[in-house]
Design an enzyme around this catalytic site. Structure first.
Site, PDB file in Angstrom:
ATOM      1  N   LYS A 178      -2.276  -8.088  -6.038  1.00 15.50           N
ATOM      2  CA  LYS A 178      -1.337  -9.054  -6.645  1.00 15.50           C
ATOM      3  C   LYS A 178      -1.959 -10.450  -6.634  1.00 15.50           C
ATOM      4  O   LYS A 178      -3.182 -10.566  -6.763  1.00 15.50           O
ATOM      5  CB  LYS A 178       0.026  -8.990  -5.944  1.00 15.50           C
ATOM      6  CG  LYS A 178       0.556  -7.551  -5.901  1.00 15.50           C
ATOM      7  CD  LYS A 178       1.987  -7.433  -5.483  1.00 15.50           C
ATOM      8  CE  LYS A 178       2.392  -5.960  -5.448  1.00 15.50           C
ATOM      9  NZ  LYS A 178       3.794  -5.747  -5.117  1.00 15.50           N
ATOM     10  N   GLY A 237       7.571  -4.348  -1.513  1.00 16.91           N
ATOM     11  CA  GLY A 237       7.534  -5.542  -0.673  1.00 16.91           C
ATOM     12  C   GLY A 237       8.772  -5.723   0.192  1.00 16.91           C
ATOM     13  O   GLY A 237       8.989  -6.787   0.757  1.00 16.91           O
ATOM     14  N   GLU A 287       6.702  -5.970 -11.627  1.00 17.42           N
ATOM     15  CA  GLU A 287       6.684  -7.447 -11.579  1.00 17.42           C
ATOM     16  C   GLU A 287       6.344  -8.025 -12.949  1.00 17.42           C
ATOM     17  O   GLU A 287       6.838  -9.087 -13.323  1.00 17.42           O
ATOM     18  CB  GLU A 287       5.697  -7.918 -10.495  1.00 17.42           C
ATOM     19  CG  GLU A 287       6.255  -7.655  -9.103  1.00 17.42           C
ATOM     20  CD  GLU A 287       5.206  -7.414  -8.018  1.00 17.42           C
ATOM     21  OE1 GLU A 287       4.019  -7.721  -8.234  1.00 17.42           O
ATOM     22  OE2 GLU A 287       5.588  -6.892  -6.949  1.00 17.42           O
ATOM     23  N   GLU A 335       6.903   3.530  -8.761  1.00 17.80           N
ATOM     24  CA  GLU A 335       7.185   2.478  -7.783  1.00 17.80           C
ATOM     25  C   GLU A 335       8.641   2.042  -7.900  1.00 17.80           C
ATOM     26  O   GLU A 335       8.985   1.275  -8.810  1.00 17.80           O
ATOM     27  CB  GLU A 335       6.294   1.258  -8.042  1.00 17.80           C
ATOM     28  CG  GLU A 335       4.818   1.543  -7.926  1.00 17.80           C
ATOM     29  CD  GLU A 335       4.014   0.277  -7.643  1.00 17.80           C
ATOM     30  OE1 GLU A 335       3.310   0.265  -6.638  1.00 17.80           O
ATOM     31  OE2 GLU A 335       4.127  -0.699  -8.410  1.00 17.80           O
ATOM     32  N   SER A 392       6.055  -0.266  -0.299  1.00 14.63           N
ATOM     33  CA  SER A 392       6.032  -0.313   1.167  1.00 14.63           C
ATOM     34  C   SER A 392       5.322   0.890   1.789  1.00 14.63           C
ATOM     35  O   SER A 392       5.706   1.372   2.857  1.00 14.63           O
ATOM     36  CB  SER A 392       7.447  -0.467   1.732  1.00 14.63           C
ATOM     37  OG  SER A 392       8.024  -1.681   1.266  1.00 14.63           O
ATOM     38  N   ASN A 403      -3.349  -2.856  -4.970  1.00 12.65           N
ATOM     39  CA  ASN A 403      -2.953  -3.912  -5.900  1.00 12.65           C
ATOM     40  C   ASN A 403      -2.808  -5.188  -5.079  1.00 12.65           C
ATOM     41  O   ASN A 403      -1.825  -5.352  -4.363  1.00 12.65           O
ATOM     42  CB  ASN A 403      -1.618  -3.524  -6.570  1.00 12.65           C
ATOM     43  CG  ASN A 403      -1.085  -4.640  -7.450  1.00 12.65           C
ATOM     44  OD1 ASN A 403      -1.770  -5.632  -7.698  1.00 12.65           O
ATOM     45  ND2 ASN A 403       0.152  -4.461  -7.915  1.00 12.65           N
ATOM     46  N   HIS A 457       3.446  -2.835 -14.437  1.00 10.65           N
ATOM     47  CA  HIS A 457       3.979  -3.042 -13.091  1.00 10.65           C
ATOM     48  C   HIS A 457       5.363  -3.680 -13.199  1.00 10.65           C
ATOM     49  O   HIS A 457       5.598  -4.511 -14.085  1.00 10.65           O
ATOM     50  CB  HIS A 457       3.035  -3.942 -12.273  1.00 10.65           C
ATOM     51  CG  HIS A 457       3.365  -3.947 -10.818  1.00 10.65           C
ATOM     52  ND1 HIS A 457       4.406  -4.689 -10.309  1.00 10.65           N
ATOM     53  CD2 HIS A 457       2.829  -3.265  -9.774  1.00 10.65           C
ATOM     54  CE1 HIS A 457       4.484  -4.463  -9.001  1.00 10.65           C
ATOM     55  NE2 HIS A 457       3.545  -3.608  -8.657  1.00 10.65           N
TER      56      HIS A 457
HETATM   57  P1  13P Z   1       4.062  -3.135  -1.471  1.00 16.31           P
HETATM   58  O1  13P Z   1       3.129  -2.060  -0.970  1.00 16.31           O
HETATM   59  O2  13P Z   1       3.735  -4.493  -0.970  1.00 16.31           O
HETATM   60  O3  13P Z   1       5.493  -2.743  -1.322  1.00 16.31           O
HETATM   61  O4  13P Z   1       3.782  -3.220  -3.066  1.00 16.31           O
HETATM   62  C1  13P Z   1       3.772  -2.077  -3.818  1.00 16.31           C
HETATM   63  C2  13P Z   1       3.299  -2.410  -5.178  1.00 16.31           C
HETATM   64  O5  13P Z   1       3.989  -3.070  -5.940  1.00 16.31           O
HETATM   65  C3  13P Z   1       1.961  -1.973  -5.580  1.00 16.31           C
HETATM   66  O6  13P Z   1       1.751  -2.150  -6.940  1.00 16.31           O
END
Ligand code: 13P
Length: 252
Positions: free
Chosen positions: A11, A174, A98, A168, A213, A9, A96
């Site tokens: 982002k 992150g 976010e 997640e 992560s 992803n 997601h």
């Molecule tokens: P990170 O791997 O940067 O923690 O992000 C995970 C994520 O949100 C994937 O959709």
């Protein structure tokens, strides 16, 4: 045998030319990883078509990070599932954290997005996961259960067979703080139980990915767990070398 999946992803990262380079890097190194691993890259909408071109002739699949809840029409700024499907996407990430957190996506919206995804032959990667407060209050099981019941339970048996789930935990996204392999296994097994309560034996076939992560140094330990079928990778998916190294984490 459940599908093994490593999905990136991206982002809101990379400019189109950088995205193309990244995709080319994944394609170039893909042969070093077991062909049993299904790689997916999910760039921003703006580079889907160029990345699709870069992936041509490889088995690396393309996904989008979101799609609109409506089929088409006067929805300024939205991108329809039919549009991303036309660009070559096979997958779409939905729900997601976010999107839930910053764009107010609710189960009601997500039900409509899921419907659009299936209507356009896209496989949804449906994300669930609790935040830190919920984890500390011991509510993580209830949170993921509700996220599944309110959306996934509305699918038909046929639709469910296509679904991919990503667990997640928001506190691990992150942050550099990963769930331990045991924490991941515990909740993945629970998610599978919740799925089985509705869909029976088909739940055993549903890929459940871990995200948060995940990186080359911890992927193998997490992927070794019985109910973990791969990863949804953020930061580490932005370097082809790291993304591919995560795929090498599959030893089962
Ligand atoms: P990170 O791997 O940067 O923690 O992000 C995970 C994520 O949100 C994937 O959709």
């Amino acid at each position: 045998m459940r599908k093994k999946i490593v999905a990136g992803n991206w982002k809101m990262n990379t400019l189109p030319a950088e995205g193309v380079e990244l995709a080319k890097g994944v394609v170039a190194g893909r042969g070093e990883v077991c062909s049993c691993v299904n790689f997916i890259v999910c760039p921003p909408f703006t580079h889907l078509s160029q990345v699709a071109e870069a992936l041509k002739g490889s088995d690396v699949a393309l996904g989008a990070q979101n799609c609109a809840a409506e089929a088409k029409g006067a929805y300024t700024g939205e991108v329809a599932a039919s549009m991303i499907a036309a660009l070559g996407c096979k997958y779409v990430i939905l729900g997601h954290s976010e999107r839930r957190q910053y764009y107010g996506e609710t189960s009601a919206t997500l039900n409509k997005k899921m419907e659009q995804a299936y209507a356009n032959h896209l496989t949804p990667i449906y994300c669930v996961g609790e935040n830190l407060e919920e984890r500390e209050a011991g509510k993580h099981f209830d949170v993921v259960k509700a996220q599944i019941e309110e959306v996934v339970y509305n699918l038909t048996e046929e639709q469910f067979k296509e679904l991919v789930i990503a667990y997640e935990p928001v506190w691990a996204i992150g942050t550099g703080k990963t769930a331990t392999a045991d924490q991941a296994q515990e909740i993945h097994a629970y998610i599978r139980k919740v799925l089985a309560a509705k869909f029976g034996a088909a739940a055993a076939e549903c890929p459940i990915l871990y995200g948060g992560s995940c990186k080359p140094s911890n992927a193998a330990e997490i992927f070794a767990k019985e109910d973990v079928d791969g990863g949804l990778i953020g930061g580490a998916a932005l370097k082809a070398e790291d993304f591919l190294a995560i795929g090498k984490g599959f030893q089962k």
